[in-house]
Design an enzyme around this catalytic site. Sequence first.
Site, PDB file in Angstrom:
ATOM      1  N   LYS A   8       0.740  -1.200  -0.288  1.00 25.44           N
ATOM      2  CA  LYS A   8       0.032   0.088  -0.067  1.00 25.44           C
ATOM      3  C   LYS A   8       0.981   1.401   0.049  1.00 25.44           C
ATOM      4  CE  LYS A   8      -3.419  -0.176   2.874  1.00 25.44           C
ATOM      5  NZ  LYS A   8      -4.391  -0.277   1.713  1.00 25.44           N
ATOM      6  N   ARG A  32      -3.431   2.878   8.111  1.00 27.31           N
ATOM      7  CA  ARG A  32      -3.769   1.557   7.300  1.00 27.31           C
ATOM      8  C   ARG A  32      -2.794   0.644   7.208  1.00 27.31           C
ATOM      9  NH1 ARG A  32      -8.428   2.486   3.562  1.00 27.31           N
ATOM     10  NH2 ARG A  32      -8.815   4.700   3.794  1.00 27.31           N
ATOM     11  N   GLY A  75      -7.989  -7.250   3.881  1.00 26.67           N
ATOM     12  CA  GLY A  75      -8.909  -7.381   4.959  1.00 26.67           C
ATOM     13  C   GLY A  75      -8.301  -8.285   6.189  1.00 26.67           C
ATOM     14  N   MET A 104      -5.577  -7.495   8.147  1.00 24.11           N
ATOM     15  CA  MET A 104      -5.083  -6.544   9.155  1.00 24.11           C
ATOM     16  C   MET A 104      -5.877  -5.252   9.431  1.00 24.11           C
ATOM     17  SD  MET A 104      -1.097  -7.350   8.489  1.00 24.11           S
ATOM     18  CE  MET A 104      -0.958  -6.642   7.065  1.00 24.11           C
ATOM     19  N   ARG A 120      -2.967  -1.335  -6.610  1.00 20.93           N
ATOM     20  CA  ARG A 120      -2.215  -2.401  -6.324  1.00 20.93           C
ATOM     21  C   ARG A 120      -2.470  -3.350  -7.667  1.00 20.93           C
ATOM     22  NH1 ARG A 120      -5.309  -4.633  -1.273  1.00 20.93           N
ATOM     23  NH2 ARG A 120      -7.460  -5.073  -2.138  1.00 20.93           N
ATOM     24  N   HIS A 169      -2.750 -44.606  -2.370  1.00 16.06           N
ATOM     25  CA  HIS A 169      -2.827 -45.137  -3.645  1.00 16.06           C
ATOM     26  C   HIS A 169      -3.978 -44.387  -4.625  1.00 16.06           C
ATOM     27  CE1 HIS A 169      -4.869 -48.183  -6.386  1.00 16.06           C
ATOM     28  NE2 HIS A 169      -3.639 -48.614  -6.526  1.00 16.06           N
ATOM     29  N   ARG A 222      10.018 -49.190 -15.408  1.00 13.88           N
ATOM     30  CA  ARG A 222      10.513 -49.753 -13.825  1.00 13.88           C
ATOM     31  C   ARG A 222      10.143 -51.272 -13.714  1.00 13.88           C
ATOM     32  NH1 ARG A 222       8.033 -46.974  -8.848  1.00 13.88           N
ATOM     33  NH2 ARG A 222       6.057 -48.455  -9.414  1.00 13.88           N
ATOM     34  N   GLU A 240      15.430 -43.337  -4.442  1.00 14.86           N
ATOM     35  CA  GLU A 240      14.409 -43.199  -3.722  1.00 14.86           C
ATOM     36  C   GLU A 240      14.675 -43.264  -2.170  1.00 14.86           C
ATOM     37  OE1 GLU A 240      11.235 -45.792  -4.753  1.00 14.86           O
ATOM     38  OE2 GLU A 240      12.878 -46.973  -6.181  1.00 14.86           O
ATOM     39  N   SER A 270      16.703 -41.542 -11.827  1.00 14.93           N
ATOM     40  CA  SER A 270      15.269 -40.994 -11.849  1.00 14.93           C
ATOM     41  C   SER A 270      15.078 -40.871 -10.307  1.00 14.93           C
ATOM     42  CB  SER A 270      14.254 -41.656 -12.611  1.00 14.93           C
ATOM     43  OG  SER A 270      12.812 -40.837 -12.279  1.00 14.93           O
ATOM     44  N   GLY A 286      12.711 -40.778  -7.561  1.00 11.81           N
ATOM     45  CA  GLY A 286      11.246 -41.273  -6.827  1.00 11.81           C
ATOM     46  C   GLY A 286      11.147 -40.311  -5.550  1.00 11.81           C
ATOM     47  N   THR A 287      10.526 -39.467  -5.841  1.00 12.68           N
ATOM     48  CA  THR A 287      10.400 -38.320  -4.685  1.00 12.68           C
ATOM     49  C   THR A 287       9.352 -38.603  -3.470  1.00 12.68           C
ATOM     50  OG1 THR A 287       9.075 -36.899  -5.956  1.00 12.68           O
ATOM     51  CG2 THR A 287      11.583 -36.388  -5.835  1.00 12.68           C
ATOM     52  N   CYS A 294      10.360 -38.754 -11.378  1.00  9.41           N
ATOM     53  CA  CYS A 294       9.275 -39.470 -11.752  1.00  9.41           C
ATOM     54  C   CYS A 294       8.282 -39.342 -10.663  1.00  9.41           C
ATOM     55  CB  CYS A 294       9.619 -40.692 -12.216  1.00  9.41           C
ATOM     56  SG  CYS A 294      10.265 -41.980 -11.185  1.00  9.41           S
ATOM     57  N   TYR A 334      14.912 -33.770 -16.827  1.00  7.60           N
ATOM     58  CA  TYR A 334      13.645 -33.761 -17.273  1.00  7.60           C
ATOM     59  C   TYR A 334      12.786 -34.260 -16.054  1.00  7.60           C
ATOM     60  CZ  TYR A 334      13.856 -38.729 -16.707  1.00  7.60           C
ATOM     61  OH  TYR A 334      13.893 -40.281 -16.150  1.00  7.60           O
TER      62      TYR A 334
END
Length: 901
Positions: free
Chosen positions: A22, A91, A100, A102, A335, A451, A632, A765, A784, A786-787, A852, A872
């Site tokens: 602001k 303000r 809105g 604060m 803004r 799953h 895989r 992984e 690759s 596997g996170t 992946c 990738y």
Amino acid sequence: MVRYVYDFTEGGREMVGLLGGKGSNLAEMTRLGLPVPPGFVITTEACRAFLTTGGEPMGMSREVSDYLKAVEKAAGRRLGQRDDPLLLSVRSGARFSMPGMMETILDIGLNDDSVLGLAKVSGSERFAWDSYRRLVQMFGSTVMGVDAALFEQAMAELKDLRGAPDDMHLDAGDLAELVETYKTVIRRETGESFPQSPAEQLHRAILAVFESWNGERARLYRRREHIPDDLGTAVSVQRMVFGNLGSDSGSGVAFTRDPATGHPGPYGDYLSNAQGEDVVAGIRNTVPLSELERLDPTSYARLCAHMRTLERHYRDLCDIEFTIERGTLWMLQTRVGKRTAEASFALAAALTDEGLITPDESLARVSGEGLTRLMFPRFDTSGNGDPLARGLPASPGAAVGAAVFHSAEAVRRAAAGEKVILVRQETTPDDLPGMIAAQAVLTSRGGKTSHAAVVARGMGKVCVCGAEDLEVDTEAQRFTAPDGTVVEEGTVISVDGSAGAVYPGSVPLVDSAVMRFLETGDTGDTGEGSAGVVDAVARALARADTVRRLEVRANADTPEDAVRARRFGAQGIGLCRTEHMFLGERRKLVEEMILARSDTERHGALAALLPLQRQDFVGILEAMDGLPVTIRLLDPPLHEFLPDRTELAVRIAAAEARGDLPVARDVELLAAVNRMHEENPMLGLRGVRLGLVVPGLVAMQVRAIGEAVAERTRADGAPQAEIMVPLVGDVRELRIVREEVQRVLAEVSEASGVPVTCPVGTMIELPRAALTAGRIAEEAEFFSFGTNDLTQTTWGFSRDDVEAEFFSAYLDKGVFPTSPFETIDQDGVGRLVGIAVAEGRTTRPELKIGVCGEHGGDPESVHFFHAAGLDYVSCSPFRVPVARLEAGRAALEEADISDSR
């Protein structure tokens, strides 16, 4: 010496971090020469100091006093002056817009004396007493902590007594009486009187705005919007201008374009004889901004001119607050305006066409999150009331169908042409046919990477999971909602995967034109002009594909998924899960392999599976001809392919209770299930470990892959199969499996007469794999990440349980800003990724590296993977367009950072 206060004339929007949104924008409008009431800004540094110490920073009050004198001099009036008082607004204004959340206090400077002077100088007693009652009400609730409902109650009682439909029908005497009532409420509730000193009012109001940074609603908003807690808010102090001086005065909110659609032209609301908070509070009906042209054509023309100036200066949609004081227009705020996803894309394209922004800036203005919202159909819930239940919004979209509680029933009904919703406590691989047949999946258990959630997202199915308040009784084929509503099988329900809500009956759907475009490539009717949303999405994706470095692949397990992924722009398959090929009719063959008493029996079962799996691979390689397909090897524990342990035990016990002999196969299967039972199967016999202890399993799968490659090669195809070994924790595991892979591929080459070579890599992984990546890269030709599992094993979380159990508490307490299964944990999991990338490429510089896990389609995570140097990302087919868009934005972000150095 630290400086805590800046005049509007000393700032600009580049100082947003110090002056807040602001304050910096008020300074910018002042710099542009727009009519802004004079004022000054107390910095975010002052707020942070206050929140740290509990007291205002040394020297701040003196600076405020000095800058107030400058405002008084410019106005020709003083704060507290009796005959013609200067009044101020105070303000909040954080760096990021928190509308809105604060506090705001208006009309500071009024007291029992100066209200009389204001009445005289303004010529309106009603205006003066209306302004005073607003100050007492705002100050009492925001500064002194009085329940705002008490003031509202007093107002309502007075209106009832006077028969007034709204506050505009109260006269000066009524409002003077209301002021006294408000002051009595304050004394009763706080034990102190409303302060008559204008200096005290200003001082306490500033500190109250500081304190509101840590208010409950502000904290909640920051958590939702991922705004850091340590930024603090600035405070803007400004000379009051009044829209409540009569019919020639008023206040309004305007946008330079429609924030819902992006269509050009002034858009907003106006309320005559009102202060700004009246417009947003909804206490009186506003009129469209266009009505101002009739009421006050001069002010309307000036406002439109200022809006054009601001839009061209900010080169974006602007959100503006203004007041007209007796025919004089004042600009109180601007803004960059919030807008819908549709408007974001339409505006980006339109502003590019108008030459205000470049194509790269246009891409930076849109987001994958917005694209996701545009891709899925939506419900029109305006007339549907409260939902039956709420759960986790696991896979967005909207679906309507009859509730069914078993996979086979879902398949049966769908085959008969009926739309169904599969309702389960949780899903397993056995439910895959029903999930495919269903329009949506609803579970009472599980998190966003359960799953149900992962598979549903991969198929583009709507999914709400973890709806814990639902009592799902699959045996009775019904569920019970929290309000006692019982939904029997066959009852139509509506599932909103974007909001995580379940409604009774059929809620109308709104089709997604964007999804039709992505599936067909046909832009069709793009709406008004070149900024139609479909055309805008097409242009954004085309630009992203031009500038991005990251490739985008898809997680796909069937030829149909592969074809769809390619239509969505996938550049290959980063994860083909072979376990999904062992379901359905093939499960019996897997059971035979598991129950085999000899090598001969086991090899017989594997030999029967081989041609079936080979044909799967042929279809996928054909669909992705010329593009890489990473396959895989079998990952989940084998007991997942056996019947449920409890179900088997019940069948055997029921037979014995009838005096019958149990089915021999049931007894055999139960013995196998008991033998293979693990307390924590996700950390047990799965992945590469299966290949090392189950003879012939790896060879069968590799042979199927190799023969599929040979078949496609003979058919003049260009197959690019890659073999990925899951759950490797030590290089010796990979070395053993790789030797077997190379042996089998050599046999296939010799038998087929076609040279068959497939790169062999691994999923990273496990933390140990990441920490020993340099050694693993000696055997791996690609990595690759596997996170999903890497997050699970790094945090020690069971991803199927923790989201429903305690994630909400962790999010509320700020332990993490978002689920680490949704957005990559950069500090922990991300650091492991960085280590693995660096060490892997030290050993093998040409190492291809991707991801992946589910994070491959998460917008924020895509930016991290770009910065981490991955080649990738791979994600569900329906998230491929999102990943493409964000990969392009990540490349631009990196370029911006480089240019700024």
